[in-house]
Design a protein around this motif. Structure first.
Motif, PDB file in Angstrom:
ATOM      1  N   TYR A 144       0.836  -1.205   0.000  1.00 57.53           N
ATOM      2  CA  TYR A 144       0.000   0.000   0.000  1.00 57.53           C
ATOM      3  C   TYR A 144       0.870   1.253   0.000  1.00 57.53           C
ATOM      4  CZ  TYR A 144      -3.342   3.530   1.547  1.00 57.53           C
ATOM      5  OH  TYR A 144      -4.110   4.663   1.647  1.00 57.53           O
ATOM      6  N   ALA A 145       1.967   1.213   0.777  1.00 63.58           N
ATOM      7  CA  ALA A 145       2.882   2.356   0.816  1.00 63.58           C
ATOM      8  C   ALA A 145       3.450   2.622  -0.572  1.00 63.58           C
ATOM      9  CB  ALA A 145       4.009   2.093   1.815  1.00 63.58           C
ATOM     10  N   ARG A 146       3.780   1.571  -1.289  1.00 61.95           N
ATOM     11  CA  ARG A 146       4.327   1.738  -2.645  1.00 61.95           C
ATOM     12  C   ARG A 146       3.269   2.294  -3.607  1.00 61.95           C
ATOM     13  NH1 ARG A 146       7.697  -3.543  -4.247  1.00 61.95           N
ATOM     14  NH2 ARG A 146       8.675  -2.070  -5.708  1.00 61.95           N
ATOM     15  N   GLU A 147       2.015   1.914  -3.392  1.00 57.48           N
ATOM     16  CA  GLU A 147       0.936   2.470  -4.207  1.00 57.48           C
ATOM     17  C   GLU A 147       0.766   3.960  -3.943  1.00 57.48           C
ATOM     18  OE1 GLU A 147      -1.090   1.209  -6.654  1.00 57.48           O
ATOM     19  OE2 GLU A 147       0.375  -0.436  -6.611  1.00 57.48           O
ATOM     20  N   LYS A 194       3.976  10.097   3.642  1.00 58.24           N
ATOM     21  CA  LYS A 194       4.059  11.540   3.393  1.00 58.24           C
ATOM     22  C   LYS A 194       5.244  12.147   4.130  1.00 58.24           C
ATOM     23  CE  LYS A 194       1.252  15.783   3.528  1.00 58.24           C
ATOM     24  NZ  LYS A 194      -0.066  16.366   3.866  1.00 58.24           N
ATOM     25  N   ASN A 195       5.494  11.683   5.351  1.00 59.82           N
ATOM     26  CA  ASN A 195       6.641  12.183   6.116  1.00 59.82           C
ATOM     27  C   ASN A 195       7.955  11.763   5.460  1.00 59.82           C
ATOM     28  OD1 ASN A 195       7.931  13.395   8.522  1.00 59.82           O
ATOM     29  ND2 ASN A 195       8.503  11.282   8.967  1.00 59.82           N
ATOM     30  N   ASP A 196       8.043  10.512   4.999  1.00 55.14           N
ATOM     31  CA  ASP A 196       9.246  10.053   4.294  1.00 55.14           C
ATOM     32  C   ASP A 196       9.501  10.932   3.060  1.00 55.14           C
ATOM     33  OD1 ASP A 196       9.634   8.042   6.107  1.00 55.14           O
ATOM     34  OD2 ASP A 196       8.864   6.438   4.837  1.00 55.14           O
ATOM     35  N   TRP A 197       8.436  11.230   2.329  1.00 53.20           N
ATOM     36  CA  TRP A 197       8.541  12.048   1.117  1.00 53.20           C
ATOM     37  C   TRP A 197       9.000  13.469   1.466  1.00 53.20           C
ATOM     38  CZ3 TRP A 197       6.376  10.529  -3.913  1.00 53.20           C
ATOM     39  CH2 TRP A 197       6.509  11.525  -4.893  1.00 53.20           C
ATOM     40  N   LEU A 198       8.399  14.036   2.527  1.00 50.66           N
ATOM     41  CA  LEU A 198       8.709  15.424   2.901  1.00 50.66           C
ATOM     42  C   LEU A 198      10.157  15.558   3.341  1.00 50.66           C
ATOM     43  CD1 LEU A 198       7.809  18.315   3.321  1.00 50.66           C
ATOM     44  CD2 LEU A 198       6.845  17.657   5.542  1.00 50.66           C
ATOM     45  N   ARG A 199      10.688  14.586   4.038  1.00 53.51           N
ATOM     46  CA  ARG A 199      12.092  14.648   4.463  1.00 53.51           C
ATOM     47  C   ARG A 199      13.019  14.747   3.254  1.00 53.51           C
ATOM     48  NH1 ARG A 199      13.808   9.784   7.662  1.00 53.51           N
ATOM     49  NH2 ARG A 199      15.755  10.967   7.817  1.00 53.51           N
ATOM     50  N   LEU A 254      12.137   6.016  -2.408  1.00 52.75           N
ATOM     51  CA  LEU A 254      11.202   5.393  -1.467  1.00 52.75           C
ATOM     52  C   LEU A 254      10.701   4.047  -1.973  1.00 52.75           C
ATOM     53  CD1 LEU A 254       9.126   8.450  -0.190  1.00 52.75           C
ATOM     54  CD2 LEU A 254      11.065   7.306   0.898  1.00 52.75           C
ATOM     55  N   ASP A 255      10.473   3.926  -3.275  1.00 54.58           N
ATOM     56  CA  ASP A 255      10.026   2.646  -3.801  1.00 54.58           C
ATOM     57  C   ASP A 255      11.085   1.570  -3.570  1.00 54.58           C
ATOM     58  OD1 ASP A 255       7.928   1.216  -5.309  1.00 54.58           O
ATOM     59  OD2 ASP A 255       9.543   0.910  -6.759  1.00 54.58           O
ATOM     60  N   LYS A 256      12.335   1.948  -3.773  1.00 53.56           N
ATOM     61  CA  LYS A 256      13.433   1.010  -3.530  1.00 53.56           C
ATOM     62  C   LYS A 256      13.540   0.690  -2.036  1.00 53.56           C
ATOM     63  CE  LYS A 256      18.339   0.401  -4.594  1.00 53.56           C
ATOM     64  NZ  LYS A 256      19.538   1.031  -5.198  1.00 53.56           N
ATOM     65  N   ARG A 257      13.343   1.694  -1.193  1.00 54.48           N
ATOM     66  CA  ARG A 257      13.405   1.486   0.258  1.00 54.48           C
ATOM     67  C   ARG A 257      12.336   0.493   0.701  1.00 54.48           C
ATOM     68  NH1 ARG A 257      12.771   6.699   4.001  1.00 54.48           N
ATOM     69  NH2 ARG A 257      14.711   7.183   2.883  1.00 54.48           N
ATOM     70  N   LYS A 262      10.713  12.797  -8.914  1.00 53.46           N
ATOM     71  CA  LYS A 262      11.135  11.541  -9.553  1.00 53.46           C
ATOM     72  C   LYS A 262      12.153  10.805  -8.679  1.00 53.46           C
ATOM     73  CE  LYS A 262      13.008   9.772 -13.950  1.00 53.46           C
ATOM     74  NZ  LYS A 262      14.173   9.078 -13.412  1.00 53.46           N
ATOM     75  N   SER A 263      13.120  11.549  -8.187  1.00 55.81           N
ATOM     76  CA  SER A 263      14.154  10.954  -7.336  1.00 55.81           C
ATOM     77  C   SER A 263      13.551  10.438  -6.033  1.00 55.81           C
ATOM     78  CB  SER A 263      15.242  11.986  -7.042  1.00 55.81           C
ATOM     79  OG  SER A 263      16.181  11.475  -6.120  1.00 55.81           O
ATOM     80  N   ILE A 264      12.629  11.211  -5.460  1.00 57.83           N
ATOM     81  CA  ILE A 264      11.991  10.798  -4.205  1.00 57.83           C
ATOM     82  C   ILE A 264      11.218   9.498  -4.410  1.00 57.83           C
ATOM     83  CG2 ILE A 264      10.192  11.399  -2.528  1.00 57.83           C
ATOM     84  CD1 ILE A 264      11.010  14.344  -2.925  1.00 57.83           C
TER      85      ILE A 264
END
Length: 750
Positions: A125-128, A167-172, A187-190, A181-183
């Motif tokens: 779900y996080a990846r979605e 959202k917090n992971d993205w904002l950091r 995160l998808d790889k993480r 794109k990089s974010i």
């Protein structure tokens, strides 16, 4: 009675059958208990319920405790399970005791398999969510510590929780300057790596988690160690292993060389470098190469380790080669590798006291280690914390230090015998610690060796991470009046553990059942008190860094209470009541003017506030303002440290070992002189949040940052050194006080 037992067995059978049917729905790759694990659980329960210091029956009440702790062990932050997940296993809540006694562990494994399913669902779900667009103008916040939160009740709630987490992971990353794109890629790889690591858990891991839920439901320091964990515990105690001398880690499914131990077979070969990737391993000359890409790191390590003087073959992809680069094949002969990083280390720091210079010897001791097997066999060179410290004290004597500081920060303990013998280096003879076993019998552990390795003044630096053997040593030094205890209150672990090898009960020679690290006694100070729960209270207090609600004995809900017994018979070695207030007054006056110390207090207060609030804003404007304030503070400190790095400051000055002098001079020159090296280290330590996890950064950058952090100014150590320098000054000017504080030294000089 027989009818009752039959009904219990029948009910358990129905319950387990229902759970097994339920388990079939969870997925195709279900983990199941092995026969030796059900056997190990049974024998562990018999030992724990009869011979533990706080022996408790394995009954329905204990089953409920195990049930709650097992779920908490699997999902401590309550991010994966929901309350309905727990409810569907409610029938097993009071029956885990029957599961252990009946040698049927399908229920705890069914719980784990559901956890694995939920883990996969949440991460998927996080990846979605990464495909959606977040609105960072909304005023909302994220609770980042959920240990004490309630289990969420619905799927909608858990999805909202994960939306905020992502959202917090993205904002950091956004605040660190990354584009969308990089974010998204990062995160998808993480999240994919989370799934990959989770898939590598095996039935030994699950069994160990479950058995620790049982063991720790009795008392916090009782643990079950599976066969591999048992082997690693033994290695940690003896500080040696048989291998090639590489520290490894996993990065992007590769096994990567993080460190090469100097003098090891890997280092001497000249063919292995930091960053190299090990692709395949053959455990000996005749075995075929085994591809280890994507393996768990402990499985790779187990393949590389082996008997001394045996050969291991490796297929290596060099650090500077691309994925399709040329491989290097090599053979190495395994040798005994000493883990010197965990050994006692010394340094000498000089402090100005008017026109005089005070030389303070510092011995950092990370753990109370001892090679038990080598000592039992009569090896005259067996590895021992006490032997190493005695040698270092001899070297410090030759270097004519005025005072010695034993740094036990973060030392979680180890060998009780080492704590007693280490104390013996600083007292002539006498009791060190008292032990009371489950039957109430009290034994006194004493130093019976006459003479001292060091008769001068001594200090002990502790923090919340100083536990067990560290507390025995610090308490004995304090009770004898032998030295000054500096720091924050220690952990508060006043219990003694013994290793019980369950293989002695095995049905068959090949069964490996693991070990119990079981609490068998409580230790008491020679003054009759105990360090249990309260820890050792320092004579001179430094700022409290840790949160006592989440770290330390008092944070456990089932810790043993504080109590006391009769004092042992002992003669104090010194009297510190007169000198401690004088030193404390000097300490308070100095730190009130010390900018770095005040900065540290600011940091501590900020962390306490954040911990109390337990919320972080997901509004970009608010977070940018917070980040800008943090960076401004960092720049202010950096400029302060640039000034402090100029010669003539008041910081203690490290006196390098002559053997290392040329090497250090070269490093300082490369960094732009002494001031440049110091500031470079601080810049690394004050690095802004880049939103990345450790394995997402370049290995070289991560290693440089760790090195810089280690080189940065240690405010608390510096202040402890100043305190001991003050003590030297007072003792040199007041012979009467010196005779009370240091009767050993005065007697020796007559």
């Amino acid at each position: 009675m027989k009818k009752h037992m039959l009904l219990v067995a029948l009910a358990m059978s129905v319950s387990l059958s229902a759970m097994s049917a339920q388990t079939e729905k969870l997925g195709d790759t279900q983990l199941k208990p092995l026969p030796q694990q059900t056997q190990a659980a049974l024998w562990a329960s018999r030992v724990l319920s009869r011979y533990h210091y706080k022996a408790m029956p394995l009954d329905d009440a204990m089953s409920e405790k195990i049930f709650d702790r097992y779920f908490k062990s699997l999902d401590g932050e309550k991010l994966f399970f929901t309350q309905p997940d727990l409810d569907q296993f409610a029938s097993a809540r009071s029956r885990l005791d029957d599961a252990i006694n009946g040698e049927n562990l399908s229920v705890p494994f069914a719980i784990y398999n559901l956890y694995q399913q939920r883990f996969n669902e949440r991460i998927s779900y996080a990846r979605e969510l990464l495909k959606t667009k977040f609105d960072f103008n909304v005023d909302e916040s994220y609770q980042y510590d959920r240990e004490k939160a309630d289990w969420v009740k619905t799927d909608a709630e858990i999805k909202e929780l994960w939306r905020k987490r992502v959202k917090n992971d993205w904002l950091r990353l956004k605040l660190a300057g990354k584009d969308d794109k990089s974010i998204r890629e990062t995160l998808d790889k993480r999240y994919e790596n989370y799934l990959s690591r989770s898939r590598k858990l095996n039935n030994e891991d699950v069994f160990q988690i479950f058995m620790n839920a049982y063991a720790m439901s009795i008392e916090p320091h009782t643990n079950y160690l599976g066969p591999r964990a048992s082997e690693n515990f033994d290695i940690a105690m003896r500080l040696s292993l048989e291998g090639i001398g590489c520290v490894l880690q996993t990065r992007d499914e590769y096994t990567v060389v993080r460190e090469v131990v100097p003098g090891s077979p890997a280092a001497l070969s000249g063919k292995i470098k930091v960053g190299d990737r090990i692709l395949a391993v053959a455990k000996d000359d005749s075995s075929p190469m085994t591809d280890v890409l994507g393996w768990r790191i402990d499985d790779v390590v187990a393949l590389i380790r082996g008997p001394k003087d045996s050969t291991v073959r490796l297929d290596v992809l060099p650090a500077d080669a691309g994925p399709d680069g040329k491989h290097v094949s090599l053979s190495l002969v395994r040798k005994k590798i000493s883990m010197e990083e965990q050994s006692a280390k010394k340094s000498v720091l000089e402090v100005r006291d008017g026109t005089a210079k005070r030389r303070i010897g510092v011995i950092a001791l990370p753990t109370f280690y001892q090679d038990f097997e080598a000592r039992r066999k009569g090896d005259p060179n067996f590895k021992s914390a006490t032997r190493d410290v005695a040698r270092l004290l001899g070297e410090l004597k030759k270097e004519k230090v005025d005072n010695v500081l034993i740094d036990l920060r973060g030392n979680g303990g180890g060998s009780l015998n080492e704590a007693v013998e280490l104390t013996g280096l600083f007292i002539d003879r006498g009791p060190v610690v008292q032990q009371r076993n489950a039957e109430g019998r009290i034994e006194v552990e004493s130093d019976n060796n006459p003479g001292l390795a060091w008769d001068g003044p001594v200090g002990v630096l502790i923090n919340r991470g100083s536990a067990s053997a560290s507390e025995i040593f610090a308490a004995a030094i304090q009770d004898y009046g032998r030295g000054i205890i500096i720091g924050e209150p220690s952990f508060g672990k006043g219990t003694v553990q013994q290793l019980i090898n369950l293989d002695r009960f095995a049905q068959g020679d090949k069964a490996r059942l693991g070990e119990l690290k079981m609490t068998v006694a409580q230790f008491f100070r020679i003054n009759g008190g105990t360090t249990q729960l309260r820890g050792v209270t320092p004579d001179i207090k430094l700022p409290v860094m840790a949160d006592s609600d989440s770290f330390g004995e008092s944070s456990y809900d089932n810790a043993l209470p504080w109590t006391s017994i009769r004092p042992a018979t002992y003669i104090p070695a010194g009297e510190l009541k007169e000198i401690v207030p004088l030193l404390d007054k000097k300490h308070e006056a100095r730190v009130s003017k010390d900018k770095d110390f005040q900065y540290l207090l600011e940091d501590i207060n900020l962390v306490k506030k954040q911990r109390k609030d337990n919320l972080i804003s997901l509004n970009e404007t608010v977070r940018r303002k917070e980040r800008d304030a943090q960076e401004a503070r960092a720049k202010l400190r950096e400029s302060r440290l640039m000034v402090a790095a100029v010669p003539g400051g008041d910081d203690p000055v490290l006196v390098p070992d002559p053997k290392e002098l040329l090497k250090q001079q070269s490093l300082v020159k490369q960094a732009g002189g002494k001031a440049g090296a110091k500031v470079a280290a601080v810049k690394g330590a004050l690095r802004a949040d880049d939103g990345l996890q450790a394995d997402e950064r370049a290995l070289s950058a991560e290693l440089d940052a760790e090195k810089a952090a280690k080189s940065a100014k240690d405010v608390l150590l510096n202040e402890a050194v100043h305190i001991l320098a003050d003590e030297v000054g007072l003792l040199k000017t007041d012979t009467r006080m010196a005779s009370r504080v240091l009767p050993y030294a005065v007697e020796a000089n007559k």
